[in-house]
Design a protein around this motif. Structure first.
Motif, PDB file in Angstrom:
ATOM      1  N   ALA A 417      35.558  19.732 -14.990  1.00 11.10           N
ATOM      2  CA  ALA A 417      35.413  21.067 -15.565  1.00 11.10           C
ATOM      3  C   ALA A 417      36.729  21.843 -15.533  1.00 11.10           C
ATOM      4  O   ALA A 417      37.117  22.491 -16.521  1.00 11.10           O
ATOM      5  N   ARG A 418      37.433  21.774 -14.434  1.00 12.70           N
ATOM      6  CA  ARG A 418      38.677  22.546 -14.309  1.00 12.70           C
ATOM      7  C   ARG A 418      39.813  21.920 -15.108  1.00 12.70           C
ATOM      8  O   ARG A 418      40.746  22.617 -15.522  1.00 12.70           O
ATOM      9  N   GLN A 419      39.738  20.626 -15.363  1.00 16.89           N
ATOM     10  CA  GLN A 419      40.766  19.998 -16.200  1.00 16.89           C
ATOM     11  C   GLN A 419      40.669  20.532 -17.634  1.00 16.89           C
ATOM     12  O   GLN A 419      41.688  20.790 -18.288  1.00 16.89           O
ATOM     13  N   VAL A 420      39.438  20.720 -18.096  1.00 15.32           N
ATOM     14  CA  VAL A 420      39.244  21.329 -19.415  1.00 15.32           C
ATOM     15  C   VAL A 420      39.734  22.770 -19.402  1.00 15.32           C
ATOM     16  O   VAL A 420      40.402  23.239 -20.340  1.00 15.32           O
ATOM     17  N   PHE A 421      39.436  23.495 -18.330  1.00 15.44           N
ATOM     18  CA  PHE A 421      39.838  24.894 -18.209  1.00 15.44           C
ATOM     19  C   PHE A 421      41.359  25.040 -18.246  1.00 15.44           C
ATOM     20  O   PHE A 421      41.881  25.989 -18.842  1.00 15.44           O
ATOM     21  N   HIS A 422      42.070  24.107 -17.615  1.00 19.50           N
ATOM     22  CA  HIS A 422      43.537  24.207 -17.525  1.00 19.50           C
ATOM     23  C   HIS A 422      44.256  23.527 -18.698  1.00 19.50           C
ATOM     24  O   HIS A 422      45.481  23.404 -18.665  1.00 19.50           O
TER      25      HIS A 422
END
Length: 469
Positions: A417-422
């Motif tokens: 999820a955070r890889q998509v966010f960043h």
């Protein structure tokens, strides 16, 4: 029986239990190293090969409560010995497996043997030692687990390179048989003096409820949280609620819910759950940091990762012995706090970091884990009456395995999820890893606060009226 006679063979009993118990951690870590070779042999993709471990973890986590209760009714020694024989027999069959499907099935059977020994180990140790030495003995049990986890990758790599992947299963046979004959000779026949019946409906509900929960947590992300996996999660909730309602109604439940009225027992298991979630976020994600971002080979990454279990190996028995003298709560709190600081330090790692930068952070986490686990386990096992030691050990082992699976699932979900966010940043993968480590830090911080809810049990207090073993 005189107390000195009752505990006379305690160190021989401990050594025998550790010999039988060390196979599980070795087997767990040795299989991961062999998975690429197994996948190549059977021409299977990584997702399919992953079921070799998944089947083992699902069955292990689902059966531990039942095995704990069986030990209380039928005797710790009997169940431990049966577990050893099942583990040895299925290890031999795993080595002979003609296909991947057979290997996955046999690994599930192997987990039943491992579950029997895992649930009985803390119960046998607690029953065999006086309260003023319990922490030290359980600390040595933690040392054996850490030693098995540290030995597994090295031993596995050596066996796969020289003899092939089947050898990783055959290595259990001589160790297991030696443990069986020694344990048969030395273990005390500890069982409840009260006549008790086994709760088969509760056992089935616990098995299917925990199995559904673990499968939901471990496979949800891979299946994109589609409606079938969400239905499975709902089924897990329904089954576990049904299980709790049943256990409240019957006279001889599989899981005595009154145990959770003891603040030390409840808080100790809660802190253990959060600690293992923290631990397995770190254990699961750090190899990606080492191999994908820092460019390490699998061998070099594995060597760096051993900084964690090797530190636990040294610290756990010392922390256990110290907890016998000064009590458990302070040490467990300090250990969990150090784990929190180590997770925060990992979240601060940048791309230019070297092996020493990762290794000292993992060692710091190992220091905290060693300080936390032995005193916490001693507090939990010391908080229950003797005729409930089996189920207490089963609850503690279940907590550990559920924490492992939830930690891996949560770590993977946060990373994705955070890889998509960043996306669009300088290094989305590194930023996502740092966020996952921060989640681990928050879990560990909550565990640290929960540690304060336990009541410390010093040796003198336990001897003068504690209701532990």
């Amino acid at each position: 029986m005189d107390k000195s006679q009752e505990y006379a063979r305690r160190w021989y009993i401990l050594a025998a239990v550790l010999l039988g118990g060390i196979m599980g951690p070795i087997d767990a870590s040795i299989v991961y190293i062999a998975m690429p070779a197994i996948g190549g042999f059977f021409s299977a993709d990584p997702a399919t090969v992953g079921w070799i471990s998944m089947s083992y973890l699902l069955v292990l986590g689902s059966f531990l409560l039942s095995f704990g209760r069986m030990g209380d009714i039928w005797g710790f020694k009997r169940l431990f010995l049966v577990g050893l024989l099942v583990f040895v027999a299925t290890s031999a069959l795993c080595g002979l497996a003609p296909g991947l499907g057979w290997l996955v099935f046999l690994r599930a059977l192997q987990a039943t043997g491992a579950g029997m020994t895992m649930a009985m180990s803390p119960a046998i140790i607690t029953a065999s030692f006086p309260p003023n030495e319990r922490g030290r003995a359980l600390g040595m049990n933690g040392m054996a687990v850490a030693l098995g986890l540290a030995l597994g990758p090295t031993l596995g790599g050596l066996l796969v390179d020289t003899l092939g992947w089947r050898a990783i299963f055959y290595v259990n046979i001589p160790i297991g048989m030696a443990a069986y004959f020694w344990c048969r000779q030395i273990l005390p026949d500890v069982q409840s003096r009260q006549r008790q019946a086994f709760d088969w409906p509760g056992s089935l509900l616990a098995f299917f409820g925990l199995g559904a929960l673990l499968l939901f947590a471990s496979r949800g992300q891979a299946l994109n949280w589609s409606w079938p996996i969400l239905l499975l999660g709902l089924a897990a909730v329904v089954l576990l609620v049904w299980f709790i309602r049943l256990e409240k109604r019957i006279d001889e439940p599989m899981l005595d819910l009154k145990l959770f009225q003891n603040r030390t027992f409840s808080a100790g298991n809660g802190a253990a759950l959060l600690n293992f979630m923290t631990q397995y976020i770190i254990v699961f994600l750090t190899p990606f940091l080492l191999q994908q971002l820092m460019g390490y080979s699998a061998g070099r990454a594995g060597a760096t990762m051993t900084a964690f279990p090797l530190t636990v190996l040294v610290v756990a028995p010392l922390a256990g012995a110290l907890s016998d003298k000064i009590g458990q709560r302070g040490l467990a709190f300090l250990g969990s706090l150090i784990c929190t600081l180590a997770a925060a330090a990992l979240s601060d790692l940048g791309q230019p970091a070297g092996p020493a930068d990762v290794a000292w952070r993992l060692s710091l986490f190992g220091l905290g884990t060693g300080l936390f686990q032995s005193p916490n386990n001693s507090a939990v096992m010391g908080a229950v009456p003797r005729h409930r030691l089996g189920i207490a050990g089963g609850v503690l082992s279940t907590t550990r395995n559920v924490g492992m699976v939830l930690g891996i699932a949560l770590g993977g979900a946060v990373l994705s999820a955070r890889q998509v966010f960043h996306t669009g940043g300088l290094n989305p993968f590194l930023s996502a890893l740092q966020d996952a480590y921060l989640v681990a830090m928050l879990l560990s911080l909550v565990a640290t606060l929960v540690c304060l809810l336990t009541k410390t049990q010093q040796a003198r207090q336990a001897q003068n009226g504690g209701k532990g073993a």
